[in-house]
Design a protein around this motif. Structure first.
Motif, mmCIF file in Angstrom:
data_model
loop_
_atom_site.group_PDB
_atom_site.id
_atom_site.type_symbol
_atom_site.label_atom_id
_atom_site.label_comp_id
_atom_site.label_asym_id
_atom_site.label_seq_id
_atom_site.Cartn_x
_atom_site.Cartn_y
_atom_site.Cartn_z
ATOM 1 N N TRP A 159 0.832 -1.201 0.000
ATOM 2 C CA TRP A 159 0.000 0.000 0.000
ATOM 3 C C TRP A 159 0.869 1.254 0.000
ATOM 4 C CZ3 TRP A 159 -0.929 4.609 2.023
ATOM 5 C CH2 TRP A 159 -2.177 5.198 1.781
ATOM 6 N N GLU A 160 1.880 1.299 0.864
ATOM 7 C CA GLU A 160 2.712 2.509 0.951
ATOM 8 C C GLU A 160 3.527 2.719 -0.315
ATOM 9 O OE1 GLU A 160 6.195 4.455 3.745
ATOM 10 O OE2 GLU A 160 4.613 3.263 4.702
ATOM 11 N N CYS A 161 4.049 1.650 -0.874
ATOM 12 C CA CYS A 161 4.776 1.761 -2.135
ATOM 13 C C CYS A 161 3.900 2.386 -3.215
ATOM 14 C CB CYS A 161 5.265 0.387 -2.576
ATOM 15 S SG CYS A 161 6.052 0.346 -4.195
ATOM 16 N N ALA A 162 2.668 1.880 -3.320
ATOM 17 C CA ALA A 162 1.745 2.404 -4.336
ATOM 18 C C ALA A 162 1.379 3.850 -4.048
ATOM 19 C CB ALA A 162 0.493 1.535 -4.380
ATOM 20 N N ALA A 163 1.126 4.175 -2.772
ATOM 21 C CA ALA A 163 0.698 5.520 -2.414
ATOM 22 C C ALA A 163 1.782 6.555 -2.693
ATOM 23 C CB ALA A 163 0.285 5.566 -0.945
ATOM 24 N N ILE A 259 -4.079 0.402 9.320
ATOM 25 C CA ILE A 259 -4.810 1.214 8.346
ATOM 26 C C ILE A 259 -3.889 2.329 7.885
ATOM 27 C CG2 ILE A 259 -7.123 0.647 9.152
ATOM 28 C CD1 ILE A 259 -7.168 3.276 10.720
ATOM 29 N N LYS A 260 -4.106 2.776 6.653
ATOM 30 C CA LYS A 260 -3.171 3.714 6.028
ATOM 31 C C LYS A 260 -3.914 4.855 5.335
ATOM 32 C CE LYS A 260 0.856 2.841 5.220
ATOM 33 N NZ LYS A 260 2.103 3.301 5.893
ATOM 34 N N GLY A 261 -3.219 5.989 5.200
ATOM 35 C CA GLY A 261 -3.659 7.050 4.296
ATOM 36 C C GLY A 261 -4.370 8.230 4.912
ATOM 37 N N GLY A 262 -4.831 8.120 6.146
ATOM 38 C CA GLY A 262 -5.562 9.238 6.728
ATOM 39 C C GLY A 262 -6.954 9.380 6.141
ATOM 40 N N SER A 263 -7.672 10.413 6.562
ATOM 41 C CA SER A 263 -9.050 10.581 6.109
ATOM 42 C C SER A 263 -9.433 12.052 6.051
ATOM 43 C CB SER A 263 -10.012 9.852 7.058
ATOM 44 O OG SER A 263 -10.251 10.621 8.237
ATOM 45 N N HIS A 264 -10.703 12.290 5.724
ATOM 46 C CA HIS A 264 -11.214 13.659 5.686
ATOM 47 C C HIS A 264 -11.265 14.293 7.070
ATOM 48 C CE1 HIS A 264 -14.766 11.160 6.550
ATOM 49 N NE2 HIS A 264 -15.271 12.227 7.144
ATOM 50 N N LEU A 265 -11.026 13.508 8.117
ATOM 51 C CA LEU A 265 -11.025 14.030 9.479
ATOM 52 C C LEU A 265 -9.626 14.372 9.973
ATOM 53 C CD1 LEU A 265 -13.632 11.651 11.163
ATOM 54 C CD2 LEU A 265 -14.008 13.917 10.163
ATOM 55 N N CYS A 266 -8.610 14.164 9.171
ATOM 56 C CA CYS A 266 -7.243 14.448 9.596
ATOM 57 C C CYS A 266 -6.947 15.935 9.476
ATOM 58 C CB CYS A 266 -6.248 13.662 8.753
ATOM 59 S SG CYS A 266 -6.153 11.906 9.171
ATOM 60 N N ALA A 267 -6.440 16.512 10.565
ATOM 61 C CA ALA A 267 -6.140 17.941 10.619
ATOM 62 C C ALA A 267 -4.763 18.154 11.217
ATOM 63 C CB ALA A 267 -7.178 18.682 11.460
ATOM 64 N N PRO A 268 -4.000 19.145 10.719
ATOM 65 C CA PRO A 268 -2.651 19.367 11.248
ATOM 66 C C PRO A 268 -2.599 19.624 12.746
ATOM 67 C CG PRO A 268 -2.923 20.524 9.166
ATOM 68 C CD PRO A 268 -4.279 20.003 9.548
ATOM 69 N N ASN A 269 -3.662 20.212 13.329
ATOM 70 C CA ASN A 269 -3.629 20.490 14.761
ATOM 71 C C ASN A 269 -3.840 19.240 15.610
ATOM 72 O OD1 ASN A 269 -6.578 20.406 14.202
ATOM 73 N ND2 ASN A 269 -6.782 21.124 16.318
ATOM 74 N N TYR A 270 -4.145 18.099 14.939
ATOM 75 C CA TYR A 270 -4.431 16.886 15.702
ATOM 76 C C TYR A 270 -3.861 15.629 15.062
ATOM 77 C CZ TYR A 270 -7.117 13.181 17.968
ATOM 78 O OH TYR A 270 -7.484 12.045 18.638
ATOM 79 N N CYS A 271 -4.025 15.475 13.772
ATOM 80 C CA CYS A 271 -3.712 14.202 13.110
ATOM 81 C C CYS A 271 -3.231 14.470 11.691
ATOM 82 C CB CYS A 271 -4.958 13.313 13.101
ATOM 83 S SG CYS A 271 -4.749 11.734 12.257
ATOM 84 N N LEU A 272 -1.955 14.770 11.550
ATOM 85 C CA LEU A 272 -1.428 15.034 10.212
ATOM 86 C C LEU A 272 -0.994 13.707 9.597
ATOM 87 C CD1 LEU A 272 0.961 18.023 9.405
ATOM 88 C CD2 LEU A 272 0.393 16.168 7.842
ATOM 89 N N ARG A 273 -1.985 12.876 9.311
ATOM 90 C CA ARG A 273 -1.689 11.518 8.857
ATOM 91 C C ARG A 273 -2.162 11.256 7.425
ATOM 92 N NH1 ARG A 273 -1.963 10.597 14.608
ATOM 93 N NH2 ARG A 273 -0.273 9.198 15.273
ATOM 94 N N TYR A 274 -2.439 12.281 6.658
ATOM 95 C CA TYR A 274 -2.780 12.052 5.257
ATOM 96 C C TYR A 274 -1.498 12.038 4.427
ATOM 97 C CZ TYR A 274 -3.161 17.138 6.067
ATOM 98 O OH TYR A 274 -2.976 18.434 6.503
ATOM 99 N N ARG A 275 -0.657 11.036 4.756
ATOM 100 C CA ARG A 275 0.646 10.859 4.135
ATOM 101 C C ARG A 275 0.888 9.362 3.915
ATOM 102 N NH1 ARG A 275 3.848 11.158 7.664
ATOM 103 N NH2 ARG A 275 2.467 11.359 9.463
ATOM 104 N N PRO A 276 1.674 8.985 2.891
ATOM 105 C CA PRO A 276 1.911 7.561 2.648
ATOM 106 C C PRO A 276 2.526 6.824 3.821
ATOM 107 C CG PRO A 276 2.511 8.830 0.713
ATOM 108 C CD PRO A 276 2.207 9.826 1.802
ATOM 109 N N ALA A 277 3.415 7.473 4.598
ATOM 110 C CA ALA A 277 4.076 6.779 5.707
ATOM 111 C C ALA A 277 3.191 6.631 6.927
ATOM 112 C CB ALA A 277 5.356 7.530 6.097
ATOM 113 N N ALA A 278 2.139 7.418 7.029
ATOM 114 C CA ALA A 278 1.301 7.399 8.234
ATOM 115 C C ALA A 278 0.632 6.047 8.402
ATOM 116 C CB ALA A 278 0.247 8.499 8.157
ATOM 117 N N ARG A 279 0.421 5.672 9.666
ATOM 118 C CA ARG A 279 -0.159 4.359 9.948
ATOM 119 C C ARG A 279 -0.806 4.394 11.321
ATOM 120 N NH1 ARG A 279 3.317 0.779 12.789
ATOM 121 N NH2 ARG A 279 2.740 -0.939 11.400
ATOM 122 N N GLN A 280 -1.837 3.597 11.468
ATOM 123 C CA GLN A 280 -2.481 3.387 12.761
ATOM 124 C C GLN A 280 -2.947 1.948 12.834
ATOM 125 O OE1 GLN A 280 -4.171 6.975 15.115
ATOM 126 N NE2 GLN A 280 -5.549 6.545 13.426
ATOM 127 N N GLY A 281 -3.306 1.517 14.045
ATOM 128 C CA GLY A 281 -3.880 0.198 14.223
ATOM 129 C C GLY A 281 -5.354 0.315 14.549
#
Length: 299
Positions: A159-163, A259-281
């Motif tokens: 997934w990250e390679c493709a993203a 899970i990968k990629g972040g979402s429409h709820l990601c915001a820099p003041n809280y969750c800057l995870r709309y990036r290929p490297a970002a990840r959560q469980g």
């Protein structure tokens, strides 16, 4: 990594050539590091997340019942409110004003009757939203769809390679600049999460797939819009501070997938995870209004 093939026998998919890429990041959250070289074999990947319309065809063809629609076993949720031990799912609710950012229950709530066809609960619908990503799908649901489609779910590395779209080391799927020329490049949260969404990208919730430019491999929505399930198990790091789920606790009843990629709820003041490297469980029994998936084919 090489760009996608000029012609594809896999309708709606792009080719990602095999090879080595730099996975991870050391610039944002601790669970993303260290940066390391990782090799993957070539594979086909859906150009965009599976849509509500595509998932509807799967359900019509198979009669499949998602996890969010099934009865709950009280033994699996011994601390739950008995009134909430009914089929349903997690739904985001914007707060009326600023709140402490250390308790996700301030903006997430379990809504009885929420499932993929009624992603916000009773009274909501996907009618007219066939091109939006399907949400309220647990990991098992994503696996079932992939099997029906003759595909699989990607590993985290695939997934990250493709993203990355060939941009090794870049912060975002489109490069290092957050908003090139002041233009949002993905469906994310602009403003102060979880109460002030300025909608600079034009969308309050999910957006139709393909609303933003593709990456270098011709893939849409690899950053923002919805998080996406991968097949890898998630192991927490000591310093991990997730934004969309409680931290991993000893003795959890349900394991977690990455899970990968972040979402429409990601915001820099809280969750800057709309990036290929970002990840959560995320626990495999969980479905939410901001998690979807896309599939791959290794054949």
């Amino acid at each position: 990594m090489a760009p996608m093939a000029e012609r594809t026998p896999h309708q709606g998919m792009s080719w990602v050539a095999g090879g080595e890429f730099l996975m991870g990041s050391e610039d944002f959250y601790p669970e993303e590091g260290p940066v390391r070289p990782v090799a993957v074999d070539g594979f086909w990947i859906d150009e965009h997340p599976v849509t509500a319309g595509e998932f509807r065809r799967f359900v019509r063809d198979t009669g499949y019942v998602t996890v969010a629609e099934r009865p709950l076993d009280p033994n699996d949720y011994p601390d739950a409110d008995p009134d909430l031990l009914v089929p349903g799912s997690l739904v985001f609710h914007k707060t009326a004003g600023p709140v402490p950012l250390n308790d996700v229950r301030s903006w997430w709530g379990y809504v009885p009757g929420a499932f993929w066809k009624k992603p916000g609960g009773p009274g909501t619908t996907i009618n007219g939203r066939d091109r939006h990503p399907v949400v309220q799908v647990a990991y098992e649901d994503a696996e079932a769809y992939a099997a029906w489609a003759g595909k699989e779910l990607p590993t985290e590395a695939e997934w990250e390679c493709a993203a990355r779209g060939g941009l090794d080391g870049a912060a975002f799927a489109w490069g290092d600049e957050h908003f090139p020329d002041g233009k949002p490049m993905a469906n994310t949260w602009q403003g102060e999460f979880p109460w002030q969404n300025l909608n600079a990208d034009g969308f309050e919730g999910t957006s139709p797939v393909g609303s933003f430019p593709p990456n270098g491999f011709g893939l849409y929505d690899v950053c923002g819009n919805v998080w996406e399930w991968t097949s890898d198990w998630f192991a927490a790091t000591p310093d991990e501070k997730p934004c969309c789920a409680p931290p991993v606790r000893d003795g959890e009843r349900f394991p977690r997938k990455v899970i990968k990629g972040g979402s429409h709820l990601c915001a820099p003041n809280y969750c800057l995870r709309y990036r290929p490297a970002a990840r959560q469980g995320e626990t495999v029994d969980t479905s939410t209004s901001h998690i979807g998936f896309r599939c791959i084919s290794r054949g």
